[in-house]
Design an enzyme around this catalytic site. Structure first.
Site, PDB file in Angstrom:
ATOM      1  N   CYS A 121      20.975   7.547 -51.222  1.00  0.00           N
ATOM      2  CA  CYS A 121      21.297   6.148 -50.928  1.00  0.00           C
ATOM      3  C   CYS A 121      21.895   5.422 -52.123  1.00  0.00           C
ATOM      4  O   CYS A 121      22.956   4.838 -52.032  1.00  0.00           O
ATOM      5  CB  CYS A 121      20.078   5.432 -50.396  1.00  0.00           C
ATOM      6  SG  CYS A 121      19.721   5.982 -48.731  1.00  0.00           S
ATOM      7  N   HIS A 122      21.182   5.453 -53.256  1.00  0.00           N
ATOM      8  CA  HIS A 122      21.709   4.755 -54.422  1.00  0.00           C
ATOM      9  C   HIS A 122      21.599   5.609 -55.667  1.00  0.00           C
ATOM     10  O   HIS A 122      21.597   5.120 -56.781  1.00  0.00           O
ATOM     11  CB  HIS A 122      21.000   3.405 -54.616  1.00  0.00           C
ATOM     12  CG  HIS A 122      20.815   2.666 -53.322  1.00  0.00           C
ATOM     13  ND1 HIS A 122      19.647   2.681 -52.622  1.00  0.00           N
ATOM     14  CD2 HIS A 122      21.695   1.954 -52.587  1.00  0.00           C
ATOM     15  CE1 HIS A 122      19.795   1.993 -51.502  1.00  0.00           C
ATOM     16  NE2 HIS A 122      21.027   1.549 -51.456  1.00  0.00           N
TER      17      HIS A 122
END
Ligand code: HEM
Ligand code: FES
Lengths: 413, 160
Positions: B124-125
Site C-alpha cells: 500500500c505505502h
C-alpha cells in the site's frame, strides 16, 4: 432575506394562503425579485448546478436502496443484480456513481471561483465556512457510498481510511474499534456506513439551506469584487437573468454528465471494485476516488503516520481560516496581479498532487508530493498573509455599473 | 432552585441517553463471541512456509522460520530499529513467529517473503518488515503486532 418583498399573490386563494404561510413571498423574494450583480459570469452558475446534483444523488440513491442489500454476503451480488436484472438498474447506478464525481467537479470549480474572486472575505466568512462544512460532509458521504458495493476497493479503502483514526495517540485503537463495531471492517461497519450514507445527503441539504440563507443576507460577490452600491444600477433581478443563465449552464453540465454515463461509465471507477471484497488479500495498489487524491498524496508525503494524518486533515481545515489569513483589502484577483500568479500555481499544485496521489508511493513521486504539499500549505499560510502587505493592486472600479460600462466602452473602441 | 433541579435532571437525562447511543456502536456480543480463541495445527506447516489463518476478521501469519531467517532476526542491532524489540521478545519458540497480518500503518495486508528484509512488504505505502515482523523501512510506525497465543502441545497452537 434582503431584496424587495413586495410580492402580492394574484388570486384570492393565493392571498388567503399567503397571509397564513408566506412561502410564495419567500420564494419570490429569493429567486425572482432577488437582485443579482449584473456582472456575474458563468463561474457563478455552479451553485445552482450543485443544488441540482444534490437532488440527482438523492433521487437515484433512494431508488437504488430499493434494490440494494447492506450485508457482507449479499451486497456485492445485489449490485450485480441492479446492473443486470433491475429495469434500468444500470442507468440508475451509473448515474449515481458518476453523479458523485460530477458533484465534486462542480464543487471544486465553485470553491476555486470563491478563491479567485475573494468570495470568502468579509462579510462572507460564515457563508464560506458553511461551504467548507458542506464539502466535508460531501467527502464523508462519498467515502461511505463507495464502501457499499463491497468490492475490493470498497473494503480496502474503508480499512485504510478508518485506520487513519488509529494514529490518534492513546484512544486511537478504541476509536477504530468503535467505528468498525468489531475487530476489523466487517458486516457491522457496512451496516452503519449504509445508514450514514443515507442520512448525510439530507444533512447536506440542511446546510445548503443555511448556505443560501447566508448568501441572501450578505449578497453575492461578483467578478469585480466590489459591493453593490445602487440596486437599480448595479443589479438585475434573479428572474429572468440568473434563472436563464443558470439554466443554460445546467443543461451544458448535464450534457457533460451524460457523456460520462453513456460513453465511459467506469472510467472514474476502479476495475478492482468489480471483485468482491476479500479481507485476506490486499490489491496491489489501493487508490481512492479521484476527488480525494490530492489529500491522499499529502498523507503519503509525510514520513510519519500521525504527521501524515494531521497534514491531510489540516489541508482541508485550513480553508476555514482563509477569511483571516488573506490580508488584502482587494477581493477579486482581477485587480491583484501577483495573487493571480500564485493562485494559478496553487491550482497547478493541487492538480499535481492529485496526479501523484494515484502513483505508487516511491522514489521521485514521493519527493514531488513533498514539494507540492509544501507549496499547498505555503500558499495559505505564507503567500496569503504577506501578499496583502506587499502587493500593489490595480485600481478597483468605483461600482459594478462603472466596471461593466467601462468594459463595454473599451470593447467598442 | 427549581431551575437548578430541572437543569440537573436534564443533564442526567442527556448523559444517560447519549451513552447507549454511543456505546451501541462498539462490538456487539455476537461479534465478541465470534472472536474466541482458535486452534492451529502446526504439523502441516513446512519449514520456510507462512500460513495465514483468520481470527477476528484479520489474518494471522504463522511463520515456520528457517535457521537463516532466525539468525537474521537475532543478529539485528536494536539501534537500527524504529520500534526496538529483540527477536526473543517477539517469539516463544524461535522457529515459530506468530503475528497479526495487518500493516501497522493503515491496515493493509503485507506480502510474505518480500521486500528488502525478506520478512514482509506492504504494497500500500511501501512498509518493509523483517523476519521477526519488525518494521524496518517505510511509514508504518510499529512492528507487526504479536497476538496472545500458547503452544498447547508440540503440534498445536491456540491463538487468542
Ligand atoms: C452541495 C454543495 C453546495 C451547494 C449546493 C452550494 C450552493 C450555492 C449556491 C446556490 C450559491 C449561489 C450561486 C453562486 O454564487 O454560485 C452558492 C454560493 C456560494 N458558495 Fe456554495 N454551495 C455548495 C458548496 C460550497 C462549498 C464547498 C464552498 C466553499 C468551500 C462554497 C462557497 C460558496 C460561496 C463563498 C458562495 C458565495 C459566492 C459568491 O457569491 O461569490 N459553496 N453556493
Ligand atoms: S498500510 Fe502498509 S504501508 Fe500503508
Amino acid at each position: 432575506m434582503s431584496g424587495p418583498s413586495t410580492y402580492v399573490p394574484k388570486s384570492a386563494l393565493g392571498r388567503w394562503f399567503e397571509s397564513r404561510l408566506p412561502i410564495m413571498g419567500l420564494i419570490h423574494s429569493s429567486f425572482v425579485a432577488y437582485p443579482t450583480p449584473r456582472n456575474l459570469n458563468y463561474w457563478w452558475t455552479f451553485g445552482g448546478i450543485l443544488s441540482v446534483m444534490l437532488m440527482v444523488q438523492i433521487i437515484t440513491g433512494i431508488v437504488l436502496v430499493m434494490h440494494y442489500t447492506p450485508h457482507v454476503d449479499y451486497a456485492f451480488n445485489s449490485i450485480e443484480l441492479i446492473m443486470r436484472d433491475v429495469n434500468w438498474g444500470w442507468l440508475l447506478r451509473y448515474t449515481h456513481a458518476n453523479g458523485a464525481s460530477m458533484f465534486f467537479v462542480a464543487v471544486y470549480i465553485h470553491m476555486l471561483r470563491g478563491l479567485y474572486y475573494g468570495s470568502y472575505k468579509a462579510p462572507r466568512e460564515v457563508l464560506w465556512i458553511l461551504g467548507v462544512i458542506i464539502y466535508l460532509l460531501m467527502m464523508a458521504t462519498g467515502f461511505m457510498g463507495y464502501v457499499l458495493p463491497w468490492g475490493q476497493m470498497s473494503f480496502w479503502g474503508a480499512t485504510v481510511i478508518t485506520n487513519l483514526f488509529s494514529a490518534i495517540p492513546l484512544v486511537g485503537e478504541a476509536i477504530t474499534t468503535w467505528l468498525w463495531g468489531g475487530y476489523s471492517v466487517d458486516n457491522p461497519t457496512l451496516n452503519r456506513f449504509f445508514s450514514l450514507h443515507y442520512l448525510l445527503p439530507f444533512m447536506i441539504a440542511g446546510v445548503v439551506v443555511l448556505h443560501v440563507w447566508a448568501l441572501h443576507v450578505v449578497g453575492q460577490n461578483n467578478p469585480d469584487g466590489v459591493e453593490v452600491k445602487n440596486v437599480a444600477r448595479d443589479t438585475v433581478p434573479f428572474t429572468p437573468y440568473a434563472t436563464l443563465k443558470d439554466g443554460f449552464a445546467m443543461m451544458c453540465f448535464m450534457l457533460f454528465f451524460a457523456w460520462w454515463i453513456f460513453y465511459v461509465p467506469n472510467y472514474l471507477g476502479h476495475a478492482d471494485n468489480y471483485i468482491e471484497a476479500n479481507p485476506l488479500a490486499t490489491p496491489a495498489h489501493i487508490v481512492p476516488e479521484w476527488y480525494y487524491l490530492p489529500f491522499y498524496a499529502i498523507l503519503r508525503a509525510v514520513p510519519s503516520k500521525l504527521g501524515g494524518v494531521v497534514a491531510m486533515f489540516s489541508a482541508i481545515l485550513v480553508l476555514c481560516f482563509l477569511p483571516w489569513l488573506d490580508t488584502s483589502k482587494v477581493r477579486s484577483a482581477k485587480y491583484r496581479p501577483v495573487y493571480k500568479v500564485f493562485f494559478w500555481l496553487f491550482v497547478a499544485s493541487a492538480v499535481g498532487l492529485g496526479y501523484l496521489g494515484a502513483m505508487p508511493a516511491e522514489g521521485g513521486y514521493v519527493l514531488a508530493s513533498r514539494l507540492l504539499a509544501v507549496y499547498y500549505f505555503a500558499f495559505f499560510l505564507i503567500v496569503m498573509p504577506l501578499l496583502g502587505l506587499f502587493e500593489t493592486p490595480h485600481p478597483v472600479p468605483a461600482s459594478i455599473a462603472d466596471a461593466v460600462l467601462k468594459s463595454t466602452h473599451s470593447a467598442k473602441a | 432552585m427549581l431551575f437548578i433541579a430541572t437543569g440537573a435532571v436534564g443533564a442526567v437525562a442527556v448523559g444517560s441517553v447519549a451513552w447507549p447511543l454511543i456505546s451501541q456502536m462498539n462490538p456487539d456480543a455476537s461479534t465478541i463471541a465470534a472472536g474466541a480463541p482458535i486452534e492451529v495445527d502446526l504439523s502441516a506447516i513446512a519449514e520456510g512456509a507462512i500460513v495465514t489463518v483468520k481470527w477476528r476478521g484479520k489474518p494471522i501469519f504463522v511463520r515456520h522460520r528457517t535457521p537463516k531467517e532466525i539468525k537474521e532476526a537475532q543478529d539485528v542491532q536494536l539501534a537500527q530499529l524504529p520500534d526496538p524489540q529483540t527477536d526473543a521478545q517477539r517469539v516463544k519458540k524461535p522457529e515459530w513467529l506468530v503475528v497479526i497480518g495487518v500493516c501497522t500503518h493503515l491496515g493493509c495486508i503485507p506480502l510474505g517473503h518480500q521486500g528488502e528484509y525478506e520478512g514482509w512488504f506492504c504494497p500500500c505505502h511501501g512498509s518493509a518488515y523483517d523476519t521477526s515482523g519488525r518494521i524496518r523501512k517505510g511509514p508504518a510506525p510499529k512492528n507487526l503486532e504479536v497476538p496472545s497465543y500458547a503452544f498447547t502441545s508440540d503440534t498445536k497452537l491456540t491463538i487468542g
